[in-house]
Write a protein that holds these residues in place. Structure first.
Motif, PDB file in Angstrom:
ATOM      1  N   LEU A  30      12.332   4.873  -1.926  1.00 53.85           N
ATOM      2  CA  LEU A  30      13.447   5.347  -1.102  1.00 53.85           C
ATOM      3  C   LEU A  30      14.656   5.696  -1.960  1.00 53.85           C
ATOM      4  O   LEU A  30      15.369   6.660  -1.678  1.00 53.85           O
ATOM      5  N   ASP A  31      14.897   4.906  -3.008  1.00 49.30           N
ATOM      6  CA  ASP A  31      16.061   5.143  -3.883  1.00 49.30           C
ATOM      7  C   ASP A  31      15.866   6.313  -4.842  1.00 49.30           C
ATOM      8  O   ASP A  31      16.769   7.120  -5.037  1.00 49.30           O
ATOM      9  N   LEU A  67       1.885   1.445   2.646  1.00 50.03           N
ATOM     10  CA  LEU A  67       3.173   1.465   3.333  1.00 50.03           C
ATOM     11  C   LEU A  67       3.059   2.194   4.670  1.00 50.03           C
ATOM     12  O   LEU A  67       3.653   1.790   5.678  1.00 50.03           O
ATOM     13  N   ARG A  68       2.271   3.265   4.682  1.00 52.30           N
ATOM     14  CA  ARG A  68       2.055   4.049   5.906  1.00 52.30           C
ATOM     15  C   ARG A  68       1.354   3.179   6.959  1.00 52.30           C
ATOM     16  O   ARG A  68       1.775   3.125   8.117  1.00 52.30           O
ATOM     17  N   THR A  69       0.317   2.484   6.539  1.00 48.91           N
ATOM     18  CA  THR A  69      -0.437   1.617   7.451  1.00 48.91           C
ATOM     19  C   THR A  69       0.457   0.515   7.999  1.00 48.91           C
ATOM     20  O   THR A  69       0.446   0.221   9.204  1.00 48.91           O
ATOM     21  N   ARG A  70       1.253  -0.099   7.114  1.00 44.30           N
ATOM     22  CA  ARG A  70       2.150  -1.170   7.534  1.00 44.30           C
ATOM     23  C   ARG A  70       3.216  -0.644   8.500  1.00 44.30           C
ATOM     24  O   ARG A  70       3.544  -1.296   9.490  1.00 44.30           O
ATOM     25  N   HIS A 113       9.886   6.464   7.440  1.00 45.24           N
ATOM     26  CA  HIS A 113       8.926   7.358   8.091  1.00 45.24           C
ATOM     27  C   HIS A 113       8.822   8.668   7.324  1.00 45.24           C
ATOM     28  O   HIS A 113       7.729   9.167   7.061  1.00 45.24           O
ATOM     29  N   ASN A 114       9.962   9.228   6.958  1.00 49.72           N
ATOM     30  CA  ASN A 114       9.968  10.475   6.201  1.00 49.72           C
ATOM     31  C   ASN A 114       9.257  10.305   4.859  1.00 49.72           C
ATOM     32  O   ASN A 114       8.496  11.172   4.426  1.00 49.72           O
ATOM     33  N   ALA A 119       7.376  13.021   2.696  1.00 51.70           N
ATOM     34  CA  ALA A 119       7.521  13.124   1.242  1.00 51.70           C
ATOM     35  C   ALA A 119       6.168  12.968   0.552  1.00 51.70           C
ATOM     36  O   ALA A 119       5.913  13.576  -0.481  1.00 51.70           O
ATOM     37  N   ALA A 120       5.309  12.139   1.134  1.00 55.18           N
ATOM     38  CA  ALA A 120       3.956  11.952   0.598  1.00 55.18           C
ATOM     39  C   ALA A 120       2.986  12.049   1.774  1.00 55.18           C
ATOM     40  O   ALA A 120       2.517  11.043   2.291  1.00 55.18           O
ATOM     41  N   PRO A 121       2.733  13.271   2.237  1.00 60.95           N
ATOM     42  CA  PRO A 121       1.926  13.427   3.456  1.00 60.95           C
ATOM     43  C   PRO A 121       0.493  12.919   3.293  1.00 60.95           C
ATOM     44  O   PRO A 121      -0.050  12.923   2.193  1.00 60.95           O
TER      45      PRO A 121
END
Length: 198
Positions: A30-31, A67-70, A113-114, A119-121
């Motif tokens: 994120l940073d 991270l997506r799954t979580r 979410h983004n 950012a990493a679809p």
């Protein structure tokens, strides 16, 4: 004689270590962005070796997938909690609670979410037609139909339609940032969802 406290493990449990890696990676991604974050920075932040990283993940892309799954599971947990607060026979209340909790969950974690979806679809667009959120919504719509709350010929179609419409609304930049606008948005979502099933 050892300095280790009796009964205390020398290292963290695997799930805790994996969680630490994900937490540090999320913050760094994120940073700095995914491309500008190194695995070494993630391991240093989590105070583990690179070898420990590779016990849990094969790459940064693998971390993003975790991270997506979580993210989706946490969102579903929040939705289920809100739906569970509604009276047993209040199907309209359950449906609007589902939609509003989903919207709020997305808006409250817009940057994450983004990151994990834009950012990493993901490698495929299957998540827009098949995921645990859509499955849960389909079950709710089908149960409401069985109870006569509404009449839907295809709860699966309606769930996909509703999920993607909702996703499109809350995925707009800056949407819901202002408290008054968020309240108005949630009211519009509630009205639209109920019109859809009537």
């Amino acid at each position: 004689m050892t300095s280790r406290i009796a009964g205390r493990p020398r290292t963290k449990p695997a799930e805790e270590r994996r969680g630490d890696l994900m937490l540090v990676a999320e913050r760094l991604f994120l940073d700095k962005g995914v491309e500008h974050t190194t695995i070494e920075e993630i391991t240093q932040g989590a105070t583990v070796s690179k070898g420990a990283f590779y016990l849990h993940f094969s790459s940064k892309a693998d971390v993003i997938e975790a991270l997506r799954t979580r993210f989706v599971q946490k969102l579903l947990n929040g939705i289920v909690e809100e739906v569970g607060k509604q009276d047993t026979g209040d199907w309209n209340g359950k449906l609007t609670a589902w939609a509003k909790a989903c919207a709020v969950g997305y808006m409250n974690a817009a940057r994450l979410h983004n990151l994990v979806f834009a950012a990493a679809p993901p490698p495929s667009r299957e998540g827009l037609t098949s995921n645990i959120l859509i499955d849960n919504l389909q079950q709710l719509l089908a149960a409401g139909s069985r109870e006569g709350a509404w009449s839907l010929k295809e709860p699966a179609f309606t769930a996909i339609f509703l999920f993607n419409a909702l996703h499109g609304i809350v995925n707009q930049s800056g949407i819901g940032d202002d408290g008054v606008e968020r309240t108005k948005l949630l009211r519009n979502i509630e009205d639209s969802v109920l019109r859809l099933v009537r």
